[in-house]
Scaffold this motif. Structure first.
Motif, PDB file in Angstrom:
ATOM      1  N   SER A 215    -136.468  38.345 -19.670  1.00  0.00           N
ATOM      2  CA  SER A 215    -137.062  37.019 -19.556  1.00  0.00           C
ATOM      3  C   SER A 215    -136.796  36.225 -20.827  1.00  0.00           C
ATOM      4  O   SER A 215    -137.208  36.626 -21.920  1.00  0.00           O
ATOM      5  CB  SER A 215    -138.573  37.132 -19.339  1.00  0.00           C
ATOM      6  N   ALA A 216    -136.099  35.103 -20.687  1.00  0.00           N
ATOM      7  CA  ALA A 216    -135.800  34.263 -21.845  1.00  0.00           C
ATOM      8  C   ALA A 216    -136.464  32.906 -21.685  1.00  0.00           C
ATOM      9  O   ALA A 216    -136.389  32.275 -20.636  1.00  0.00           O
ATOM     10  CB  ALA A 216    -134.294  34.088 -22.012  1.00  0.00           C
ATOM     11  N   GLY A 217    -137.119  32.485 -22.731  1.00  0.00           N
ATOM     12  CA  GLY A 217    -137.710  31.150 -22.794  1.00  0.00           C
ATOM     13  C   GLY A 217    -137.632  30.717 -24.240  1.00  0.00           C
ATOM     14  O   GLY A 217    -136.566  30.626 -24.809  1.00  0.00           O
ATOM     15  N   VAL A 218    -138.781  30.486 -24.858  1.00  0.00           N
ATOM     16  CA  VAL A 218    -138.792  30.248 -26.297  1.00  0.00           C
ATOM     17  C   VAL A 218    -138.369  31.514 -27.027  1.00  0.00           C
ATOM     18  O   VAL A 218    -137.639  31.475 -28.010  1.00  0.00           O
ATOM     19  CB  VAL A 218    -140.186  29.785 -26.760  1.00  0.00           C
ATOM     20  N   GLY A 219    -138.815  32.668 -26.516  1.00  0.00           N
ATOM     21  CA  GLY A 219    -138.399  33.962 -27.043  1.00  0.00           C
ATOM     22  C   GLY A 219    -137.678  34.749 -25.960  1.00  0.00           C
ATOM     23  O   GLY A 219    -137.246  34.199 -24.943  1.00  0.00           O
ATOM     24  N   LEU A 220    -137.554  36.050 -26.189  1.00  0.00           N
ATOM     25  CA  LEU A 220    -136.895  36.932 -25.221  1.00  0.00           C
ATOM     26  C   LEU A 220    -137.793  38.140 -24.989  1.00  0.00           C
ATOM     27  O   LEU A 220    -138.118  38.868 -25.934  1.00  0.00           O
ATOM     28  CB  LEU A 220    -135.531  37.387 -25.738  1.00  0.00           C
ATOM     29  N   ARG A 258    -135.278  39.306 -39.519  1.00  0.00           N
ATOM     30  CA  ARG A 258    -133.984  38.661 -39.296  1.00  0.00           C
ATOM     31  C   ARG A 258    -133.126  39.467 -38.337  1.00  0.00           C
ATOM     32  O   ARG A 258    -133.210  40.700 -38.302  1.00  0.00           O
ATOM     33  CB  ARG A 258    -133.225  38.479 -40.624  1.00  0.00           C
ATOM     34  N   GLY A 259    -132.282  38.747 -37.598  1.00  0.00           N
ATOM     35  CA  GLY A 259    -131.290  39.409 -36.746  1.00  0.00           C
ATOM     36  C   GLY A 259    -131.815  39.885 -35.413  1.00  0.00           C
ATOM     37  O   GLY A 259    -131.135  40.649 -34.716  1.00  0.00           O
ATOM     38  N   CYS A 260    -133.021  39.440 -35.002  1.00  0.00           N
ATOM     39  CA  CYS A 260    -133.564  39.870 -33.708  1.00  0.00           C
ATOM     40  C   CYS A 260    -132.704  39.307 -32.564  1.00  0.00           C
ATOM     41  O   CYS A 260    -132.187  38.190 -32.642  1.00  0.00           O
ATOM     42  CB  CYS A 260    -135.003  39.386 -33.537  1.00  0.00           C
ATOM     43  N   TRP A 261    -132.597  40.076 -31.505  1.00  0.00           N
ATOM     44  CA  TRP A 261    -131.772  39.701 -30.356  1.00  0.00           C
ATOM     45  C   TRP A 261    -132.159  38.329 -29.805  1.00  0.00           C
ATOM     46  O   TRP A 261    -131.307  37.535 -29.425  1.00  0.00           O
ATOM     47  CB  TRP A 261    -131.904  40.784 -29.289  1.00  0.00           C
ATOM     48  N   GLU A 262    -133.458  38.025 -29.799  1.00  0.00           N
ATOM     49  CA  GLU A 262    -133.899  36.780 -29.170  1.00  0.00           C
ATOM     50  C   GLU A 262    -133.426  35.540 -29.925  1.00  0.00           C
ATOM     51  O   GLU A 262    -133.414  34.444 -29.368  1.00  0.00           O
ATOM     52  CB  GLU A 262    -135.409  36.750 -28.988  1.00  0.00           C
ATOM     53  N   THR A 263    -133.031  35.695 -31.198  1.00  0.00           N
ATOM     54  CA  THR A 263    -132.536  34.535 -31.945  1.00  0.00           C
ATOM     55  C   THR A 263    -131.101  34.173 -31.556  1.00  0.00           C
ATOM     56  O   THR A 263    -130.577  33.161 -32.043  1.00  0.00           O
ATOM     57  CB  THR A 263    -132.595  34.787 -33.464  1.00  0.00           C
ATOM     58  N   TYR A 264    -130.482  34.958 -30.672  1.00  0.00           N
ATOM     59  CA  TYR A 264    -129.104  34.703 -30.248  1.00  0.00           C
ATOM     60  C   TYR A 264    -128.982  34.316 -28.780  1.00  0.00           C
ATOM     61  O   TYR A 264    -127.929  33.837 -28.367  1.00  0.00           O
ATOM     62  CB  TYR A 264    -128.234  35.955 -30.501  1.00  0.00           C
ATOM     63  N   ASP A 323    -123.537  37.657 -25.572  1.00  0.00           N
ATOM     64  CA  ASP A 323    -124.635  38.057 -26.459  1.00  0.00           C
ATOM     65  C   ASP A 323    -125.737  38.793 -25.692  1.00  0.00           C
ATOM     66  O   ASP A 323    -126.360  39.730 -26.215  1.00  0.00           O
ATOM     67  CB  ASP A 323    -125.217  36.829 -27.161  1.00  0.00           C
ATOM     68  N   LEU A 324    -125.985  38.371 -24.455  1.00  0.00           N
ATOM     69  CA  LEU A 324    -126.934  39.111 -23.617  1.00  0.00           C
ATOM     70  C   LEU A 324    -126.426  40.517 -23.337  1.00  0.00           C
ATOM     71  O   LEU A 324    -127.171  41.493 -23.403  1.00  0.00           O
ATOM     72  CB  LEU A 324    -127.164  38.364 -22.299  1.00  0.00           C
ATOM     73  N   ALA A 325    -125.144  40.632 -23.036  1.00  0.00           N
ATOM     74  CA  ALA A 325    -124.552  41.936 -22.727  1.00  0.00           C
ATOM     75  C   ALA A 325    -124.609  42.883 -23.923  1.00  0.00           C
ATOM     76  O   ALA A 325    -124.737  44.100 -23.752  1.00  0.00           O
ATOM     77  CB  ALA A 325    -123.111  41.760 -22.257  1.00  0.00           C
ATOM     78  N   SER A 326    -124.532  42.332 -25.146  1.00  0.00           N
ATOM     79  CA  SER A 326    -124.579  43.180 -26.342  1.00  0.00           C
ATOM     80  C   SER A 326    -125.873  43.979 -26.401  1.00  0.00           C
ATOM     81  O   SER A 326    -125.877  45.163 -26.749  1.00  0.00           O
ATOM     82  CB  SER A 326    -124.449  42.316 -27.605  1.00  0.00           C
ATOM     83  N   GLY A 327    -126.980  43.323 -26.068  1.00  0.00           N
ATOM     84  CA  GLY A 327    -128.251  44.042 -26.044  1.00  0.00           C
ATOM     85  C   GLY A 327    -128.442  44.851 -24.791  1.00  0.00           C
ATOM     86  O   GLY A 327    -128.966  45.974 -24.825  1.00  0.00           O
ATOM     87  N   LEU A 328    -128.015  44.306 -23.658  1.00  0.00           N
ATOM     88  CA  LEU A 328    -128.209  45.010 -22.386  1.00  0.00           C
ATOM     89  C   LEU A 328    -127.423  46.321 -22.343  1.00  0.00           C
ATOM     90  O   LEU A 328    -127.862  47.292 -21.718  1.00  0.00           O
ATOM     91  CB  LEU A 328    -127.791  44.110 -21.219  1.00  0.00           C
ATOM     92  N   GLY A 329    -126.260  46.341 -22.998  1.00  0.00           N
ATOM     93  CA  GLY A 329    -125.491  47.588 -23.040  1.00  0.00           C
ATOM     94  C   GLY A 329    -126.287  48.709 -23.666  1.00  0.00           C
ATOM     95  O   GLY A 329    -126.275  49.853 -23.180  1.00  0.00           O
ATOM     96  N   GLY A 350    -128.173  32.082 -13.726  1.00  0.00           N
ATOM     97  CA  GLY A 350    -127.766  33.443 -13.377  1.00  0.00           C
ATOM     98  C   GLY A 350    -126.384  33.542 -12.780  1.00  0.00           C
ATOM     99  O   GLY A 350    -125.604  34.446 -13.102  1.00  0.00           O
ATOM    100  N   HIS A 351    -126.029  32.611 -11.888  1.00  0.00           N
ATOM    101  CA  HIS A 351    -124.736  32.689 -11.207  1.00  0.00           C
ATOM    102  C   HIS A 351    -123.571  32.483 -12.167  1.00  0.00           C
ATOM    103  O   HIS A 351    -122.453  32.923 -11.883  1.00  0.00           O
ATOM    104  CB  HIS A 351    -124.682  31.654 -10.079  1.00  0.00           C
ATOM    105  N   LEU A 352    -123.816  31.837 -13.310  1.00  0.00           N
ATOM    106  CA  LEU A 352    -122.769  31.667 -14.311  1.00  0.00           C
ATOM    107  C   LEU A 352    -122.802  32.781 -15.361  1.00  0.00           C
ATOM    108  O   LEU A 352    -121.755  33.178 -15.884  1.00  0.00           O
ATOM    109  CB  LEU A 352    -122.917  30.311 -15.000  1.00  0.00           C
ATOM    110  N   LEU A 353    -123.992  33.275 -15.673  1.00  0.00           N
ATOM    111  CA  LEU A 353    -124.129  34.288 -16.718  1.00  0.00           C
ATOM    112  C   LEU A 353    -123.748  35.684 -16.256  1.00  0.00           C
ATOM    113  O   LEU A 353    -123.142  36.451 -17.012  1.00  0.00           O
ATOM    114  CB  LEU A 353    -125.576  34.313 -17.226  1.00  0.00           C
ATOM    115  N   ILE A 354    -124.126  36.028 -15.029  1.00  0.00           N
ATOM    116  CA  ILE A 354    -123.967  37.404 -14.576  1.00  0.00           C
ATOM    117  C   ILE A 354    -122.518  37.882 -14.604  1.00  0.00           C
ATOM    118  O   ILE A 354    -122.246  39.009 -15.055  1.00  0.00           O
ATOM    119  CB  ILE A 354    -124.631  37.598 -13.197  1.00  0.00           C
ATOM    120  N   PRO A 355    -121.521  37.094 -14.169  1.00  0.00           N
ATOM    121  CA  PRO A 355    -120.127  37.566 -14.289  1.00  0.00           C
ATOM    122  C   PRO A 355    -119.730  37.870 -15.732  1.00  0.00           C
ATOM    123  O   PRO A 355    -119.048  38.876 -15.997  1.00  0.00           O
ATOM    124  CB  PRO A 355    -119.321  36.396 -13.713  1.00  0.00           C
ATOM    125  N   ALA A 356    -120.147  37.022 -16.677  1.00  0.00           N
ATOM    126  CA  ALA A 356    -119.823  37.258 -18.087  1.00  0.00           C
ATOM    127  C   ALA A 356    -120.514  38.515 -18.606  1.00  0.00           C
ATOM    128  O   ALA A 356    -119.923  39.300 -19.370  1.00  0.00           O
ATOM    129  CB  ALA A 356    -120.240  36.049 -18.930  1.00  0.00           C
TER     130      ALA A 356
END
Length: 406
Positions: A215-220, A258-264, A323-329, A350-356
């Motif tokens: 879930s992404a909004g202001v944070g993740l 610093r460097g938290c996934w949600e900042t990307y 960047d989402l895939a980096s954490g999801l992996g 979703g329809h644009l992000l999921i293929p990437a």
């Protein structure tokens, strides 16, 4: 005495089995219910009568598609009671009234912001819940309880919010606050956990017992279900996946690190990256928006531009997917889920992000050719959390139906 206790325990277990089977398969005949549960007909009849007495189960239409005498079909009784699902988030409060089947009867929504005092936001939530409770009581339904989803670390056992960095709230006994107002069980949970449960019970991941909700909004936020149950960890704080460190000396996060996934990977990051590119002179159909005002640009506009083939917008969303895939992996390698649901503000993309994401994941997951993980956008969208908050209460009722209302 022990024999009596054992009989009561078996009866309770069998009742839970019957309710869960009705939840999934209703409307269903007694004969098919007995076959599905493995219980004998007399046990089924006795349990159904007990549940009908407390108005949790009712008979519906005749089953006519069989040879011989038609039987009455059984289903959960939507009039068995009502539940309130509440979400308090960074920029809104949402609340729904749902019946015993978990079906939506009324929804309320109010915008808030982090500049508002904590008390004012909480009182907004209380007033919204009060409106829905009065509506449920007007329909003469028993009030079963309330589930509350919050954007931060929660102690679900104590009913407390421990820390919500994007709200700036700490150590809030929110369960006790709402119990004093409504005098019913109050179940408190992280909003992403609620959303994961909502998708599992009513949405894209229905009956998928091992899943990750993002879930992404202001944070993740992230909700993890293992064998159909929310994974809380040893102290109840699991699932704060947005605060995985992706880069050691990366961007400063609201949590102070610093460097938290949600900042990307938040929509706001995408907006900021596109804005910087436009200021540097990158040609895009979005340029006129920035010329109007630096605050005019929205994630929806970037998504619309990408759907029209705008190169800058497409590049920004492709980068977001990577960047989402980096954490999801990492999460797939650790938890091996059957499904990942993309929710929150990212649902619309979703329809644009999921293929990437899928393309990038294939190079990050061990034994990728054997790891079958399905990626889907949220079916419940922004309402996933409040539906999951309802499910928190209904799941608790199902686990102890005969004692819940006493």
């Amino acid at each position: 005495m022990k024999q009596t206790a054992d009989q009561l325990t078996v009866r309770k277990i069998n009742t839970v089995i019957v309710l869960e089977t009705l939840r999934k398969l209703a409307p269903i005949s007694r004969a098919k219910l007995a076959k599905a549960t493995g219980l004998n007909r007399s046990t089924i009849s006795s349990i159904i009568q007990s549940l009908a007495d407390i108005k949790f189960v009712r008979e519906t239409e005749l089953q006519l598609d069989q040879i011989g005498r038609p039987g009455m079909l059984l289903t959960l009784n939507p009039e068995g009671g009502f539940t309130i699902g509440l979400e308090i988030n960074v920029d809104y409060v949402s609340a729904i009234l749902a019946d015993f089947n978990g079906q939506l009867r009324r929804k309320l929504y109010r915008s808030v912001n982090t500049k508002m005092p904590q008390h004012e936001i909480l009182m907004t939530a209380v007033r919204m819940a009060t409106t829905l409770v009065e509506l449920g009581q007007e329909q003469k339904l028993p009030f079963m309880g309330m589930g509350i989803g919050l954007p931060g670390v929660t102690d679900s056992i104590a009913g407390k919010l421990v820390f919500a960095p994007n709200l700036g709230w700490r150590n809030l006994d929110i369960g006790q606050l709402f119990f004093k107002e409504f005098n019913v069980p109050i179940l408190v949970e992280n909003e992403a956990n609620c959303a994961a449960l909502g998708e599992y019970r009513y949405g894209a991941a229905k009956d998928v017992r091992n899943l990750i909700y993002l879930s992404a909004g202001v944070g993740l936020g992230g909700g993890i279900l293992i064998d159909g149950e929310i994974f809380h960890g040893s102290q109840g704080f699991a699932g704060e996946i947005g605060h995985m460190m992706i880069e050691r000396d990366g961007f400063l996060c609201a949590c102070g690190k610093r460097g938290c996934w949600e900042t990307y990977v938040s929509p706001n990051v995408v907006i900021e990256n596109v804005r910087k590119s436009l200021e540097q002179g990158v040609v895009s159909s979005l340029t006129p928006l920035l010329q109007r005002s630096q605050y005019a640009l929205t994630f929806r506009q970037i998504l619309d531009a990408a759907e029209q083939g705008d190169g800058l917008a497409l590049a920004a969303l492709t980068q977001l997917g990577q960047d989402l895939a980096s954490g999801l992996g990492n999460l797939v390698n650790i938890f091996n889920p059957a499904m990942i649901v993309i929710g929150g503000a990212l649902t619309q993309a979703g329809h644009l992000l999921i293929p990437a994401i899928q393309k990038q994941l294939s190079g990050q997951v061990l034994a990728a050719e054997h790891t079958l993980v399905q990626l889907l956008p949220s079916q419940l969208g922004v309402d996933a959390c409040v539906h999951g908050a309802v499910a928190l209460v209904l799941d608790a009722v199902m686990r102890d139906p005969t004692n819940w209302l006493t």
